[in-house]
Design an enzyme around this catalytic site. Structure first.
Site, mmCIF file in Angstrom:
data_model
loop_
_atom_site.group_PDB
_atom_site.id
_atom_site.type_symbol
_atom_site.label_atom_id
_atom_site.label_comp_id
_atom_site.label_asym_id
_atom_site.label_seq_id
_atom_site.Cartn_x
_atom_site.Cartn_y
_atom_site.Cartn_z
ATOM 1 N N ARG A 1 -14.008 0.609 -2.220
ATOM 2 C CA ARG A 1 -13.344 0.820 -0.936
ATOM 3 C C ARG A 1 -12.954 2.282 -0.722
ATOM 4 O O ARG A 1 -11.783 2.629 -0.627
ATOM 5 C CB ARG A 1 -12.101 -0.065 -0.794
ATOM 6 C CG ARG A 1 -12.408 -1.544 -0.843
ATOM 7 C CD ARG A 1 -11.166 -2.369 -0.582
ATOM 8 N NE ARG A 1 -11.436 -3.798 -0.702
ATOM 9 C CZ ARG A 1 -10.521 -4.753 -0.516
ATOM 10 N NH1 ARG A 1 -9.288 -4.416 -0.185
ATOM 11 N NH2 ARG A 1 -10.849 -6.019 -0.660
ATOM 12 N N ASP B 1 0.840 -1.184 0.000
ATOM 13 C CA ASP B 1 0.000 0.000 0.000
ATOM 14 C C ASP B 1 0.881 1.241 0.000
ATOM 15 O O ASP B 1 2.002 1.221 0.512
ATOM 16 C CB ASP B 1 -0.896 0.025 1.235
ATOM 17 C CG ASP B 1 -1.737 -1.231 1.367
ATOM 18 O OD1 ASP B 1 -2.460 -1.556 0.426
ATOM 19 O OD2 ASP B 1 -1.639 -1.899 2.419
#
Length: 442
Positions: free
Chosen positions: A320, A222
């Site tokens: 998301r 990430d």
């Protein structure tokens, strides 16, 4: 002014960035952006009082108290990692100049001796391997074993651990990172501002034959991970896939060769996080709050994962934004702009308590407001005073009417109090599009 040599580069210590204290919006009837403390030095500004969950308790000051010996200006990945490691636990300010590439030498630099992607594809193709057995037991000298070794090299190289009491701030309009993964792990009091993050590309995704009916490619890394940390403020950053969008990725075994994970994850009992005035764009699985439904994870997540999102631009994302488990998450005054790849914005997960108010959505023709909410588990949600394409919409009512198999219950069970000025939803697109993202901090 004192100068220090840092890996052969001169840098000024304690240099102040002079700028305006806040983005003052000239829209009639709307509140101005909250003014951070330390109004003249952007690098020493602290989170304003009542500005989301990160203002709870002790608040978030980052490295504002750093002395001159703990202020660094960096322009390379090596300098940045050295600045993170220097100075022990003392408050620090790290000023990022220009774009820093964590993978400047390319993916081949991480490949273990003997790794060959062609051999990997040949051995694990569904025709040769099937779809019944995963690759977990493959030995170290197999194509999968060599992939694991290569992935470990990349993991070591591109992750940067951020210590407590740190401010990381971009200088000017063009500062940021390519291919890096900030690890805000097990620490307190961190500020990250005015940076563009181009999502890290996983050079060595893993094929999992057992993932779904057809198998799937799974990737790591990430752009930023808040893992078990507290009091974190992410402000005026831009998160993007940049030069490597999913649309440019090939397919192998009939599945997208996925080389991206998330843009921001808040997991493992992290708490008191505020994300404000950021841009999240051109991505699939964008933000995850709580990473598992398992009871072993739930024990550490219950009562935590308190996060605020306000005045962010979520543009051309698939899903998301965010997907929530367990946490009390407040999402207000954000602008969501969708394209034809849109799946949903808010994922209602296990024991989540999401409050989504005063947001604006710009959806393309043919995309129903019913898609904004996605039910994964039986958890109540508050969604009020939101607008879609300029009209007020009851997101829960339209969802339940069009998707009766996923009926949502209203009422998250709590009322946010840690908010600065709240704009009416009709004013949000102009305000957010004008002020959010890296390079717009003043």
């Amino acid at each position: 002014m004192e100068r220090q040599r840092w890996h052969g580069h001169a840098m000024k210590r304690g240099a102040a960035l002079i700028g305006c204290t806040a983005l003052v919006l000239s829209l009639t009837g709307t509140a101005a952006q909250a003014r951070p403390h330390h109004p003249r030095d952007l690098a020493r500004q602290t989170l304003p009082a009542n500005d989301g969950w990160a203002s709870h308790g002790t608040g978030t000051t980052g490295g504002a108290a750093a002395d001159a010996e703990h202020v660094y200006t960096v322009s390379t990945w090596a300098q940045f990692k050295a600045a993170l490691a220097a100075g022990g636990s003392a408050p620090r300010i790290i000023k990022v100049k220009g774009t820093i590439d964590a993978v400047a030498d390319g993916c081949d630099a991480f490949a273990a001796p003997g790794y060959d992607f062609g051999a990997y594809l040949e051995k694990y193709s569904p025709e040769n391997w099937g779809l019944e057995t995963d690759l977990g037991d493959e030995p170290d000298d197999s194509p999968e074993g060599l992939r694991r070794a290569s992935a470990a090299r990349q993991d070591q190289a591109i992750k940067a651990n951020v210590p407590a009491n740190t401010t990381i701030i971009g200088i000017g309009r063009n500062a940021g990172f390519k291919g890096a993964s900030l690890q805000i792990k097990g620490v307190d009091n961190v500020i990250v501002r005015n940076l563009t993050f181009e999502s890290p590309v996983d050079c060595f995704p893993q094929w999992d034959p057992t993932d779904g009916d057809k198998g799937n490619w799974n990737s790591e890394y990430d752009s930023a991970v808040v893992y078990g940390s507290t009091h974190v403020w992410l402000d005026h950053n831009t998160f993007t896939d940049g030069e490597y969008p999913d649309s440019a990725s090939p397919t192998y075994f009939g599945m997208l060769y996925q080389q991206h994970d998330g843009q921001l994850d808040v997991v493992r009992g992290a708490d008191h996080v505020t994300a404000s005035w950021n841009v999240f764009t051109e991505h699939d699985k964008t933000i995850l709050i709580g990473n598992s439904d398992s009871e072993s994870t739930a024990a550490g997540d219950r009562g935590h994962l308190k996060v605020t999102f306000h005045h962010n631009l979520f543009k051309n994302l698939v899903e998301r934004a965010p997907r929530v488990r367990f946490g009390q998450v407040d999402v207000y005054n954000n602008h969501f702009v969708a394209d034809d790849s849109y799946a949903y914005s808010f994922g209602i997960g296990k024991e989540s308590q999401l409050v989504a108010e005063h947001n604006a959505f710009t959806l393309p023709d043919g995309v129903s407001p019913a898609k904004v909410l996605k039910k994964w588990n039986e958890s109540p949600v508050t969604a009020a005073h939101n607008r879609v394409n300029g009209r007020s919409v009851d997101l829960i009512a339209v969802h339940n009417a069009e998707i009766p198999g996923e009926t949502l219950q209203p009422g998250a069970g709590w009322t946010p109090t840690l908010r600065t000025g709240v704009h009416p939803a009709k004013a949000v697109p102009a305000i957010v599009d004008r002020g959010a993202g890296a390079g717009r901090l003043r």
